[in-house]
Design an enzyme around this catalytic site. Structure first.
Site, PDB file in Angstrom:
ATOM      1  NE  ARG A 131      -1.283   2.521   2.918  1.00 43.36           N
ATOM      2  CZ  ARG A 131      -1.245   3.548   3.062  1.00 43.36           C
ATOM      3  NH1 ARG A 131      -0.582   4.833   2.533  1.00 43.36           N
ATOM      4  NH2 ARG A 131      -0.520   3.884   4.857  1.00 43.36           N
ATOM      5  CG  ASP A 132       2.814   4.213   3.243  1.00 48.97           C
ATOM      6  OD1 ASP A 132       2.898   5.303   2.473  1.00 48.97           O
ATOM      7  OD2 ASP A 132       3.498   4.346   4.611  1.00 48.97           O
TER       8      ASP A 132
ATOM      9  CG  HIS B 270       3.389   3.699   9.707  1.00 43.99           C
ATOM     10  ND1 HIS B 270       3.127   3.493   8.718  1.00 43.99           N
ATOM     11  CD2 HIS B 270       3.533   4.978   8.586  1.00 43.99           C
ATOM     12  CE1 HIS B 270       2.762   3.755   7.268  1.00 43.99           C
ATOM     13  NE2 HIS B 270       2.784   4.191   6.992  1.00 43.99           N
TER      14      HIS B 270
ATOM     15  CG  HIS C 162       7.416   7.530   6.798  1.00 44.03           C
ATOM     16  ND1 HIS C 162       7.639   7.168   5.050  1.00 44.03           N
ATOM     17  CD2 HIS C 162       6.786   6.495   7.071  1.00 44.03           C
ATOM     18  CE1 HIS C 162       6.348   6.913   4.832  1.00 44.03           C
ATOM     19  NE2 HIS C 162       5.833   6.875   6.004  1.00 44.03           N
TER      20      HIS C 162
ATOM     21  CB  CYS D 287       9.787  11.488   1.600  1.00 43.32           C
ATOM     22  SG  CYS D 287       9.531  13.098   3.018  1.00 43.32           S
TER      23      CYS D 287
ATOM     24  CG  ASN E 183       6.204   2.997   5.021  1.00 47.20           C
ATOM     25  OD1 ASN E 183       6.542   3.220   3.844  1.00 47.20           O
ATOM     26  ND2 ASN E 183       5.523   3.435   5.641  1.00 47.20           N
TER      27      ASN E 183
END
Lengths: 321, 321
Positions: free
Chosen positions: B24-25, B216, B218, B249, B258
């Site tokens: 997803r991310d 979560h 990064h 980013c 992440n």
């Protein structure tokens, strides 16, 4: 410079000494010769940014490491007016003579905690390496220059695997017996982990409490700065790092080398420690080093910018999460 | 699989839940459409490697994020036989209907802790976002599917700067009042630091102790795994990460997204935690993802190999230090 760092005072318990080793540990793997004037300019810029201890070169044989053949010239060009403390690797008495003549502030001798790595690195047994340092120490004593003892593969050996804390203590004791007061534990190929850092540091604290310990982590497996947090919790106050994350790992193409100086300074400052270093200036130097080297370097803060750099609301779209 | 992970048991106090969010991310920022079959194969390989919770897609408008337009097809292709728990982002009631129909195990709603980021991200005030989730929760309740509440910009906002723990608590309370039991604190643009992690987590533990917290992070500024150590010390047992360090980013070209799943698993396993995940298998998947994406990804362990991988003494020369 951040407000907290205007007041940075090495005597403060929140002061952490950041040792820049890029000019030695980073540059040494570069095949293309970096002009001496560039090396000097980068070192002087870091001193200007507040870095006060730097491992600037290595007095090894120029044939073995042509990149560092200009050791004495580099040292001659460095700005000493701000009280920067300059160290260099010194492999043997001849290197010690050259280093003393060049005006180094401390000589760094090095020996692995594992026999196979020491044999591979300097073609000697650990005992032979340690015996050889007597003469180096004698040269240093004559010149009234302190000696620092680096212990390579302190957290694991790429040939032997685990390195027991006892093996680290053995080398540290030998250094102490040579009159050395500062040791550095080298994470030569990025094998340090929270438990190995904790156990090596605790073993030294118990067995050689008279020695001041510095930590030298590589980020080869991505956890170098996590290991710094472990070192801080153990009370260690000196960390080596390399500007922009210069350097590499001889065993893994694409893997990174030393932890990155500006990322370390960012972590320390954000965690309430003082470093005396201007992070913005350091990031600008890191970007300059990246341009000089000509390939992307691993440093993150130099790319992302400081934490509280604000963006305009209409700047770019972000994704959730 | 390591011996400690053969015995991995989610009920064990040393068990840490690693949530894979790369599909997803990570995938959402890729411009070139990744074939649905590739997405499914990668997700299934991670499940085979022992990953048991994955954020596999987002039920957003296919026009808004074309890369994730295949959300239902991806879900239909995933191996459910091993008990993997599959979550997806759900921005609105329509997405919730689609997610429920596709058979998701939990829906993730998201709202920023800072107004400017929320406005920028979803064009709503925080209050409007939270009010809108009532309908999502109603759809989920009808389908007997739990809802997880993600709090973006929990450790800092790229527009507003510092985000006080109170702002995080405010959103967490609203989630709790909607019947949500799990929240995730999102380090959306990599601004988390040891003190901000500690203070946000402690504020939630004090103000909304009934909520289970996941983190979560990064790695935008290089300290993502250091922040994990802080979370572990605070007792947090669930961490999101992205295979190979997929993602980016939006504010910094070249900056990472992440934290990397295999580097996180490496840190956890080396620190004596259980994850149930086969690190070697995960590294092989990370290298496959890197080939698929076609550019170097930030994961380190996939390049350097596991810590105790031995090298022959005649393999390569190493440099001191």
């Amino acid at each position: 410079m951040r407000a907290d760092d205007k007041r940075a005072d090495p005597a403060n318990e929140r002061f952490i000494e950041v040792v820049e080793v890029g000019p030695r540990d980073g540059f040494q793997i570069e095949r293309t010769f970096i002009p001496t004037s560039e090396k000097i300019a980068i070192i002087n810029a870091m001193i200007e940014a507040g870095v006060r201890r730097l491992e600037v070169t290595s007095f090894v044989s120029p044939r073995a490491v042509p990149q560092l053949a200009d050791a004495a010239e580099v040292l001659a060009g460095i700005d000493r007016s701000k009280g920067a403390f300059l160290t260099a690797l010194v492999p043997n008495p001849k290197g010690a003579e050259r280093a003393a003549e060049a005006g180094i502030d401390a000589m760094v001798v090095f020996c692995s905690a594992s026999e196979t790595h020491n044999a591979k690195n300097v073609n000697r047994t650990i005992a032979e390496s340690l015996a050889g340092f007597r003469e180096v120490v004698a040269v240093a004593e004559d010149a009234r220059i302190p000696v620092v003892g680096a212990i390579a593969t302190a957290f694991g050996c790429p040939f032997e695997g685990e390195v027991p804390p006892d093996a680290v203590v053995r080398v540290a004791r030998a250094y102490r017996d040579l009159g050395i007061r500062q040791v550095g534990l080298g994470d030569t190929t990025g094998m340090a982990t929270p438990p190995t850092v904790q156990s090596a540091v605790r073993a030294l604290a118990a067995e050689t409490p008279e020695l001041e310990i510095g930590l030298h982590f590589h980020n080869t497996r991505g956890i170098g700065l996590a290991n710094v947090l472990v070192g801080l919790a153990e009370g260690i106050r000196r960390y080596d790092a390399s500007i922009a994350g210069l350097g590499g790992c001889p065993f893994a193409a694409g893997a990174t080398g030393n932890i990155c100086t500006e990322d370390l300074v960012y972590l320390l400052q954000e965690s309430g420690y003082q470093t005396g270093i201007d992070l913005d200036a350091l990031c600008a130097i890191a970007r300059r080093v990246e341009r000089l080297i000509g390939r992307p370097l691993p440093g993150q803060v130099m790319k992302a910018g400081p934490r509280l750099k604000r963006h305009a609301a209409d700047e770019v779209a972000t994704a959730a999460g």
